[in-house]
Motif scaffolding. Structure first.
Motif, PDB file in Angstrom:
ATOM      1  N   ALA A  65      -4.090   5.604  -2.184  1.00 40.55           N
ATOM      2  CA  ALA A  65      -3.550   5.650  -0.824  1.00 40.55           C
ATOM      3  C   ALA A  65      -4.380   4.790   0.120  1.00 40.55           C
ATOM      4  O   ALA A  65      -3.839   4.064   0.965  1.00 40.55           O
ATOM      5  N   ILE A  66      -5.705   4.865  -0.013  1.00 35.66           N
ATOM      6  CA  ILE A  66      -6.571   4.033   0.830  1.00 35.66           C
ATOM      7  C   ILE A  66      -6.301   2.555   0.574  1.00 35.66           C
ATOM      8  O   ILE A  66      -6.163   1.758   1.521  1.00 35.66           O
ATOM      9  N   ASN A  67      -6.192   2.173  -0.682  1.00 38.55           N
ATOM     10  CA  ASN A  67      -5.954   0.771  -0.995  1.00 38.55           C
ATOM     11  C   ASN A  67      -4.580   0.316  -0.512  1.00 38.55           C
ATOM     12  O   ASN A  67      -4.404  -0.852  -0.129  1.00 38.55           O
ATOM     13  N   ALA A  68      -3.606   1.228  -0.504  1.00 40.26           N
ATOM     14  CA  ALA A  68      -2.300   0.889   0.054  1.00 40.26           C
ATOM     15  C   ALA A  68      -2.414   0.617   1.550  1.00 40.26           C
ATOM     16  O   ALA A  68      -1.775  -0.302   2.082  1.00 40.26           O
ATOM     17  N   GLY A  69      -3.232   1.404   2.238  1.00 39.87           N
ATOM     18  CA  GLY A  69      -3.458   1.168   3.654  1.00 39.87           C
ATOM     19  C   GLY A  69      -4.166  -0.150   3.908  1.00 39.87           C
ATOM     20  O   GLY A  69      -3.807  -0.895   4.825  1.00 39.87           O
ATOM     21  N   LEU A  70      -5.175  -0.454   3.086  1.00 41.24           N
ATOM     22  CA  LEU A  70      -5.877  -1.727   3.226  1.00 41.24           C
ATOM     23  C   LEU A  70      -4.930  -2.915   3.022  1.00 41.24           C
ATOM     24  O   LEU A  70      -5.055  -3.947   3.684  1.00 41.24           O
ATOM     25  N   ALA A  71      -3.962  -2.744   2.128  1.00 37.95           N
ATOM     26  CA  ALA A  71      -3.054  -3.846   1.811  1.00 37.95           C
ATOM     27  C   ALA A  71      -2.143  -4.190   2.984  1.00 37.95           C
ATOM     28  O   ALA A  71      -1.727  -5.354   3.124  1.00 37.95           O
ATOM     29  N   VAL A  72      -1.818  -3.216   3.823  1.00 36.55           N
ATOM     30  CA  VAL A  72      -0.880  -3.478   4.916  1.00 36.55           C
ATOM     31  C   VAL A  72      -1.574  -3.636   6.265  1.00 36.55           C
ATOM     32  O   VAL A  72      -0.924  -3.979   7.260  1.00 36.55           O
ATOM     33  N   ALA A  73      -2.893  -3.386   6.323  1.00 28.08           N
ATOM     34  CA  ALA A  73      -3.614  -3.524   7.592  1.00 28.08           C
ATOM     35  C   ALA A  73      -3.582  -4.970   8.060  1.00 28.08           C
ATOM     36  O   ALA A  73      -3.760  -5.903   7.275  1.00 28.08           O
ATOM     37  N   ARG A  74      -3.375  -5.151   9.367  1.00 26.67           N
ATOM     38  CA  ARG A  74      -3.228  -6.495   9.923  1.00 26.67           C
ATOM     39  C   ARG A  74      -4.475  -6.972  10.661  1.00 26.67           C
ATOM     40  O   ARG A  74      -4.567  -8.136  11.036  1.00 26.67           O
ATOM     41  N   GLY A  75      -5.433  -6.104  10.883  1.00 18.68           N
ATOM     42  CA  GLY A  75      -6.586  -6.457  11.695  1.00 18.68           C
ATOM     43  C   GLY A  75      -7.588  -7.339  10.966  1.00 18.68           C
ATOM     44  O   GLY A  75      -7.691  -7.316   9.739  1.00 18.68           O
ATOM     45  N   ALA A  76      -8.349  -8.103  11.752  1.00 10.63           N
ATOM     46  CA  ALA A  76      -9.427  -8.917  11.181  1.00 10.63           C
ATOM     47  C   ALA A  76     -10.615  -8.053  10.785  1.00 10.63           C
ATOM     48  O   ALA A  76     -11.393  -8.404   9.894  1.00 10.63           O
ATOM     49  N   LEU A  77     -10.779  -6.907  11.458  1.00 15.60           N
ATOM     50  CA  LEU A  77     -11.807  -5.924  11.117  1.00 15.60           C
ATOM     51  C   LEU A  77     -11.090  -4.626  10.796  1.00 15.60           C
ATOM     52  O   LEU A  77     -10.272  -4.145  11.589  1.00 15.60           O
TER      53      LEU A  77
END
Length: 279
Positions: A65-77
């Motif tokens: 689930a965390i990696n799924a969130g990382l995959a769609v995050a748009r921020g530079a940080l």
């Protein structure tokens, strides 16, 4: 976390979270198989860009689930909360953004606190529960002044902010470093991810050319909710012991706290108080 999640989201949204333009922050909530999945009601009345996503094949470990969130995050940080029950202090995100500008490859580690008179695996034995915590938060008029959380919480670092640190429950890395790290390691399939959060912190600090930066004056504050490592001394010890054994098998070395504190960034002063020798 129907009780805890709305508070966590409020602590990340304006006007509670200060020093940020309206469009500077996105919040992604990944539901990993809750019996009652969160919906927009958890963010009712909040002025924030919040997305609720559901993990299609939830597991007892939060890693996928965390990696799924990382995959769609748009921020530079990008910051990761492995536990959706942690409140942020009001300037935490702005402090992490400021610290990220100090080095081209920053690993930004925020400090962990637990609400209550002692660490929750201990305070729970003496009557500290969700009702007591509700009363505690009401006593400081939260969220009117989020910095009062420091007055009613216990720091997880017993030796101070420059002492040994096992994990950060709000770990911020630039997008490129998350990609280089490969996110959270999918091998940690045990309930709660075992010691995947310490593993991620240690692996991030071991990347070439990075600079760990610990944030002082801000933090995250754990709400009690029956978590695996915060419920009782026995459960906390069992999680750590089992996780340490698996960590040794996977990494070929014992699990150890990070003893190098890196740079200490005082969020109130906007400057580093100390650096590692030779930095």
């Amino acid at each position: 976390m129907g009780r805890e999640l709305p508070r966590t989201l409020r602590s990340l949204a304006a006007p509670y979270q200060t020093g940020l333009p309206r469009d500077a922050l996105e919040i992604i909530v990944i539901d990993n198989g809750s019996r009652q999945p969160p919906d927009d009601g958890a963010a009712a009345g909040l002025d924030a860009d919040i997305r609720f996503l559901r993990q299609p094949r939830p597991t007892s470990s939060p890693v996928a689930a965390i990696n799924a969130g990382l995959a769609v995050a748009r921020g530079a940080l990008v910051g990761v909360w492995i536990d959706g029950a942690r409140l942020a202090s009001p300037g935490l995100v702005a402090a992490c953004l400021a610290a990220a500008r100090l080095h081209p490859r920053p690993v930004i580690a925020t400090l962990n606190y637990q609400l209550g008179p002692s660490l929750q695996f201990d305070s729970a034995r003496h009557g500290y529960d969700q009702a007591a915590e509700d009363h505690l938060l009401a006593s400081i008029d939260w969220p009117a002044d989020g910095y009062r959380l420091f007055n009613v919480a216990t720091c997880e670092l017993r030796a101070g902010p420059a002492g040994p640190m096992l994990e950060s429950n709000a770990l911020f890395l630039p997008r490129a470093l998350w990609d280089e790290l490969g996110g959270y390691d999918a091998a940690f399939v045990e309930p709660g991810g075992g010691v995947v959060n310490p593993d991620t912190y240690l692996r991030a600090c071991a990347l070439p050319g990075v600079q760990q930066i610990r944030i002082l004056g801000e933090g995250t504050f754990h709400q009690i909710h029956g978590g695996l490592s915060t419920s009782t001394p026995a459960s906390a010890m069992a999680v750590l012991q089992a996780g340490s054994r698996l960590y040794l098998q996977r990494r070929g070395r014992p699990l150890r706290s990070m003893r190098d504190p890196g740079w200490l960034f005082d969020a109130r002063q906007g400057a580093c108080l100390a650096t590692t020798p030779g930095a």
